[in-house]
Design a protein around this motif. Structure first.
Motif, PDB file in Angstrom:
ATOM      1  N   VAL A  96       0.821  -1.214   0.000  1.00 31.00           N
ATOM      2  CA  VAL A  96       0.000   0.000   0.000  1.00 31.00           C
ATOM      3  C   VAL A  96       0.856   1.266   0.000  1.00 31.00           C
ATOM      4  CG1 VAL A  96      -1.971  -1.105   1.114  1.00 31.00           C
ATOM      5  CG2 VAL A  96      -0.253   0.071   2.513  1.00 31.00           C
ATOM      6  N   LEU A  97       2.122   1.150   0.348  1.00 28.71           N
ATOM      7  CA  LEU A  97       2.999   2.304   0.307  1.00 28.71           C
ATOM      8  C   LEU A  97       3.286   2.705  -1.135  1.00 28.71           C
ATOM      9  CD1 LEU A  97       5.750   1.620   3.000  1.00 28.71           C
ATOM     10  CD2 LEU A  97       3.785   3.137   3.177  1.00 28.71           C
ATOM     11  N   ALA A  98       3.478   4.009  -1.353  1.00 30.11           N
ATOM     12  CA  ALA A  98       3.981   4.461  -2.643  1.00 30.11           C
ATOM     13  C   ALA A  98       5.288   3.725  -2.930  1.00 30.11           C
ATOM     14  CB  ALA A  98       4.205   5.966  -2.619  1.00 30.11           C
ATOM     15  N   PRO A  99       5.538   3.337  -4.179  1.00 28.68           N
ATOM     16  CA  PRO A  99       6.744   2.548  -4.482  1.00 28.68           C
ATOM     17  C   PRO A  99       8.022   3.180  -3.970  1.00 28.68           C
ATOM     18  CG  PRO A  99       5.287   2.609  -6.392  1.00 28.68           C
ATOM     19  CD  PRO A  99       4.690   3.535  -5.369  1.00 28.68           C
ATOM     20  N   GLU A 100       8.116   4.516  -3.998  1.00 34.64           N
ATOM     21  CA  GLU A 100       9.320   5.192  -3.516  1.00 34.64           C
ATOM     22  C   GLU A 100       9.547   4.963  -2.030  1.00 34.64           C
ATOM     23  OE1 GLU A 100       7.477   7.971  -6.678  1.00 34.64           O
ATOM     24  OE2 GLU A 100       6.814   6.513  -5.169  1.00 34.64           O
ATOM     25  N   LEU A 101       8.446   4.805  -1.269  1.00 38.51           N
ATOM     26  CA  LEU A 101       8.572   4.556   0.165  1.00 38.51           C
ATOM     27  C   LEU A 101       8.781   3.073   0.449  1.00 38.51           C
ATOM     28  CD1 LEU A 101       5.884   6.960   1.679  1.00 38.51           C
ATOM     29  CD2 LEU A 101       8.314   7.383   1.228  1.00 38.51           C
ATOM     30  N   GLU A 102       8.084   2.211  -0.278  1.00 42.21           N
ATOM     31  CA  GLU A 102       8.284   0.777  -0.072  1.00 42.21           C
ATOM     32  C   GLU A 102       9.740   0.403  -0.337  1.00 42.21           C
ATOM     33  OE1 GLU A 102       6.118  -3.457  -1.209  1.00 42.21           O
ATOM     34  OE2 GLU A 102       6.174  -1.856  -2.717  1.00 42.21           O
ATOM     35  N   ALA A 103      10.361   1.073  -1.315  1.00 37.19           N
ATOM     36  CA  ALA A 103      11.756   0.766  -1.650  1.00 37.19           C
ATOM     37  C   ALA A 103      12.722   1.144  -0.536  1.00 37.19           C
ATOM     38  CB  ALA A 103      12.144   1.493  -2.939  1.00 37.19           C
ATOM     39  N   LEU A 104      12.283   1.952   0.431  1.00 36.97           N
ATOM     40  CA  LEU A 104      13.150   2.361   1.535  1.00 36.97           C
ATOM     41  C   LEU A 104      13.182   1.353   2.678  1.00 36.97           C
ATOM     42  CD1 LEU A 104      12.236   6.155   1.885  1.00 36.97           C
ATOM     43  CD2 LEU A 104      14.323   5.190   0.897  1.00 36.97           C
ATOM     44  N   ILE A 105      12.224   0.427   2.717  1.00 35.07           N
ATOM     45  CA  ILE A 105      12.085  -0.443   3.890  1.00 35.07           C
ATOM     46  C   ILE A 105      13.363  -1.237   4.148  1.00 35.07           C
ATOM     47  CG2 ILE A 105      10.875  -2.439   4.822  1.00 35.07           C
ATOM     48  CD1 ILE A 105       8.343  -1.428   3.473  1.00 35.07           C
ATOM     49  N   SER A 106      13.830  -1.975   3.160  1.00 37.38           N
ATOM     50  CA  SER A 106      15.022  -2.814   3.368  1.00 37.38           C
ATOM     51  C   SER A 106      16.269  -1.984   3.634  1.00 37.38           C
ATOM     52  CB  SER A 106      15.220  -3.727   2.156  1.00 37.38           C
ATOM     53  OG  SER A 106      16.375  -4.525   2.312  1.00 37.38           O
ATOM     54  N   PRO A 107      16.552  -0.910   2.862  1.00 39.04           N
ATOM     55  CA  PRO A 107      17.733  -0.091   3.190  1.00 39.04           C
ATOM     56  C   PRO A 107      17.676   0.530   4.578  1.00 39.04           C
ATOM     57  CG  PRO A 107      16.971   0.396   0.965  1.00 39.04           C
ATOM     58  CD  PRO A 107      15.931  -0.479   1.595  1.00 39.04           C
ATOM     59  N   LEU A 108      16.502   0.949   5.028  1.00 37.48           N
ATOM     60  CA  LEU A 108      16.387   1.520   6.367  1.00 37.48           C
ATOM     61  C   LEU A 108      16.662   0.468   7.433  1.00 37.48           C
ATOM     62  CD1 LEU A 108      13.291   3.870   6.011  1.00 37.48           C
ATOM     63  CD2 LEU A 108      15.560   4.552   6.819  1.00 37.48           C
ATOM     64  N   GLN A 109      16.184  -0.746   7.218  1.00 35.90           N
ATOM     65  CA  GLN A 109      16.455  -1.817   8.175  1.00 35.90           C
ATOM     66  C   GLN A 109      17.957  -2.083   8.276  1.00 35.90           C
ATOM     67  OE1 GLN A 109      13.999  -4.835   6.431  1.00 35.90           O
ATOM     68  NE2 GLN A 109      12.145  -4.189   7.529  1.00 35.90           N
ATOM     69  N   SER A 110      18.626  -2.079   7.135  1.00 35.01           N
ATOM     70  CA  SER A 110      20.079  -2.304   7.128  1.00 35.01           C
ATOM     71  C   SER A 110      20.807  -1.153   7.822  1.00 35.01           C
ATOM     72  CB  SER A 110      20.585  -2.451   5.691  1.00 35.01           C
ATOM     73  OG  SER A 110      20.018  -3.592   5.070  1.00 35.01           O
ATOM     74  N   LEU A 111      20.351   0.082   7.562  1.00 31.34           N
ATOM     75  CA  LEU A 111      20.965   1.243   8.214  1.00 31.34           C
ATOM     76  C   LEU A 111      20.879   1.125   9.726  1.00 31.34           C
ATOM     77  CD1 LEU A 111      22.028   4.219   8.332  1.00 31.34           C
ATOM     78  CD2 LEU A 111      19.606   4.909   8.223  1.00 31.34           C
ATOM     79  N   ILE A 112      19.669   0.908  10.237  1.00 29.66           N
ATOM     80  CA  ILE A 112      19.472   0.896  11.687  1.00 29.66           C
ATOM     81  C   ILE A 112      20.182  -0.294  12.329  1.00 29.66           C
ATOM     82  CG2 ILE A 112      17.730   0.755  13.512  1.00 29.66           C
ATOM     83  CD1 ILE A 112      15.812   2.173  11.566  1.00 29.66           C
ATOM     84  N   ASP A 113      20.155  -1.443  11.664  1.00 23.93           N
ATOM     85  CA  ASP A 113      20.792  -2.635  12.224  1.00 23.93           C
ATOM     86  C   ASP A 113      22.298  -2.448  12.355  1.00 23.93           C
ATOM     87  OD1 ASP A 113      20.440  -5.128  13.341  1.00 23.93           O
ATOM     88  OD2 ASP A 113      20.771  -6.196  11.455  1.00 23.93           O
ATOM     89  N   GLY A 114      22.871  -1.552  11.558  1.00 17.27           N
ATOM     90  CA  GLY A 114      24.305  -1.308  11.623  1.00 17.27           C
ATOM     91  C   GLY A 114      24.696  -0.161  12.527  1.00 17.27           C
ATOM     92  N   MET A 115      23.725   0.434  13.206  1.00 17.22           N
ATOM     93  CA  MET A 115      24.009   1.574  14.074  1.00 17.22           C
ATOM     94  C   MET A 115      24.294   1.125  15.510  1.00 17.22           C
ATOM     95  SD  MET A 115      21.094   4.219  12.645  1.00 17.22           S
ATOM     96  CE  MET A 115      21.363   5.424  13.949  1.00 17.22           C
ATOM     97  N   GLU A 116      25.202   1.827  16.157  1.00 22.84           N
ATOM     98  CA  GLU A 116      25.492   1.564  17.565  1.00 22.84           C
ATOM     99  C   GLU A 116      24.251   1.789  18.430  1.00 22.84           C
ATOM    100  OE1 GLU A 116      28.344   3.422  21.106  1.00 22.84           O
ATOM    101  OE2 GLU A 116      28.458   4.187  19.053  1.00 22.84           O
ATOM    102  N   GLY A 117      23.467   2.806  18.105  1.00 24.12           N
ATOM    103  CA  GLY A 117      22.274   3.132  18.879  1.00 24.12           C
ATOM    104  C   GLY A 117      21.006   2.549  18.305  1.00 24.12           C
ATOM    105  N   ARG A 118      21.094   1.327  17.755  1.00 29.97           N
ATOM    106  CA  ARG A 118      19.925   0.730  17.098  1.00 29.97           C
ATOM    107  C   ARG A 118      18.738   0.562  18.054  1.00 29.97           C
ATOM    108  NH1 ARG A 118      23.643  -3.376  17.788  1.00 29.97           N
ATOM    109  NH2 ARG A 118      24.508  -3.065  15.706  1.00 29.97           N
ATOM    110  N   ASP A 119      19.013   0.308  19.333  1.00 37.46           N
ATOM    111  CA  ASP A 119      17.906   0.106  20.260  1.00 37.46           C
ATOM    112  C   ASP A 119      17.425   1.416  20.867  1.00 37.46           C
ATOM    113  OD1 ASP A 119      20.236   0.387  21.663  1.00 37.46           O
ATOM    114  OD2 ASP A 119      19.780  -1.150  23.162  1.00 37.46           O
ATOM    115  N   TRP A 120      17.928   2.551  20.373  1.00 44.69           N
ATOM    116  CA  TRP A 120      17.436   3.850  20.802  1.00 44.69           C
ATOM    117  C   TRP A 120      16.465   4.447  19.781  1.00 44.69           C
ATOM    118  CZ3 TRP A 120      23.050   5.852  21.956  1.00 44.69           C
ATOM    119  CH2 TRP A 120      23.575   5.114  23.036  1.00 44.69           C
TER     120      TRP A 120
END
Length: 452
Positions: A175-199
């Motif tokens: 249901v997301l606009a394609p431009e937003l749906e395409a961000l889901i996986s990259p955002l998950q990778s970004l946050i998972d690689g952050m020191e403050g991921r649980d913040w």
């Protein structure tokens, strides 16, 4: 046909769970759940349609009714089809994917008409065709939850499960606009690689006409290394990146593609661009919003110089098109910040016949002072709890017509009864498919003075 039963805490009054029961679905509720009878009470069943025989698992038992979910179907309705999203049945975002799109609109229209009749004994003189939307790819904004399980060292980014706080880790969201749906996986990778991921607690995904933006909500300060990772991500994927370390006022932009980057959306039929801030309310379905505003202007059919009152005006979504059509518009909004942005949008569009005021619209008795010269027509676009507090004040201004935009059939029906009692009849009604695949129901109702 079997369904996955999402996890969630039962709130049953019984000491042990009820055994699933086969029931016949005889109707559909105003929130588009199937209705059956069980133990002498109404049983409201998720994932169930009229005419179906389903195996219903009780999830909550209340004093006068019971809530359940269909976990198996013996006789599927012809209006049922397979859900497109792999997360359907667990994610709480899109509960109607099992229902064909045309049937969704028909049931939503039926729900509004039944609510109007049951609550206020009101029906429209003219029932207009529903405003339809693209069934998928329509959402221009969404808020995703972020959860990091420390023991399992597992990150989840997505919507919450139905009736649960569990975060469903998304791999897709059609249901997301394609431009937003395409961000889901990259955002998950970004946050998972952050020191403050649980913040990180939430992500707001926004699609302006210039491109996508993200608001990253964090409960503790981010390290310099994490900030640099965020900036690198933004440079590749975004037009703007915002951080929100605290309340709404803490939101600030830390990166933008160029000096002119801004959040805006178009009202194409009126050659208007409306700017907004990341947490401002805007309609999520841009295609449907354009159709909705166009229909509103058509139904109100302004004459040059008519005075129009736009209540709960927000950024000027209706005010500015009305001014473009030749009306003299006064927009009223409870948020002073939104009024400032509406004024800015009016100036940018060269609108000299649109003015805006801040007023708490839950407090009756204040409209007359603002509208001393009288009002010809009123636009009401209230929140879910409706506009009951100000209906009497609106009617005392004696507008010829009142256009009511509703996101809640129950409060529309209640307010329709009050408008009838004040001498207004429901002339036209149209259901609008602002949120396909969900049970949310938006509608447009035109009330005119009796005898007009």
């Amino acid at each position: 046909m079997k369904f996955y039963k999402p996890p969630g805490r039962s709130r049953q009054s019984a000491s042990k769970p009820e055994k699933p029961q086969w029931v016949q679905i005889d109707g559909i509720s105003h929130d588009l759940r199937g209705i059956a009878r069980f133990e002498g009470k109404p049983l409201f069943v998720d994932n169930a349609l009229p005419g179906e025989k389903v195996l219903a698992k009780v999830e909550r038992s209340h004093g006068r009714f019971i809530e359940a979910r269909a976990i198996e179907i013996e006789t599927p309705s012809a209006q049922r089809h397979s859900a497109r999203c792999q997360h359907f049945g667990r994610c709480g975002g899109c509960s109607l994917q099992y229902l064909k799109e045309q049937a969704q609109l028909e049931f939503k229209q039926q729900a509004v008409l039944e609510q109007l009749q049951r609550t206020a004994q009101v029906q429209p003189t003219q029932l207009e065709p529903p405003l339809a939307s693209a069934p998928f790819g329509y959402r221009s904004r969404a808020r995703l939850a972020v959860y990091y399980h420390r023991k399992q060292k597992q990150l989840r980014v997505g919507f919450r499960a139905a009736r649960s706080k569990e975060v469903i880790h998304l791999k897709q969201c059609p249901v997301l606009a394609p431009e937003l749906e395409a961000l889901i996986s990259p955002l998950q990778s970004l946050i998972d690689g952050m020191e403050g991921r649980d913040w990180i607690s939430h992500l707001d995904l926004l699609l302006g006409d210039q491109g996508p933006a993200v608001v990253l909500r964090h409960i503790r300060p981010l390290s310099e290394e994490d900030l640099q990772q965020c900036l690198g991500f933004a440079d590749t994927h975004l037009q703007q990146l915002f951080l929100q370390p605290g309340d709404r006022d803490s939101v600030h932009c830390i990166w933008q593609q160029d000096d002119n980057a801004q959040l805006e959306y178009r009202l194409s039929p009126f050659e208007l661009r409306l700017n907004y801030e990341p947490l401002d309310f805007t309609q999520v379905n841009r295609q449907l919003n354009n159709a909705m505003v166009s229909q509103a202007m058509d139904w109100l059919s302004f004459e040059q110089g008519e005075s129009v009152l736009d209540l709960f005006c927000g950024l000027g979504n209706f005010s500015l098109p009305a001014a473009r059509a030749g009306a003299r518009v006064t927009g009223i909004e409870g948020s002073a910040d939104m009024v400032l942005r509406a004024e800015k949008n009016a100036r940018s569009a060269g609108m000299i016949d649109a003015r805006f005021d801040t007023l708490d619209l839950t407090q009756p008795g204040k409209l007359a002072a603002i509208c001393r010269e009288g009002i010809d027509k009123v636009i009401l676009d209230p929140p879910r709890n409706g506009a009951v507090e100000i209906i009497r004040d609106v009617c005392q201004l004696q507008p010829v017509s009142i256009l009511y935009i509703s996101c809640n059939p129950a409060t529309l029906a209640r307010d329709a009864g009050h408008l009838r009692d004040q001498g207004y009849q429901l002339e036209r009604l149209s259901v609008m498919d602002m949120f396909p695949q969900t049970g949310h129901i938006e509608s447009m109702a035109l009330f005119v003075q009796s005898g007009q």
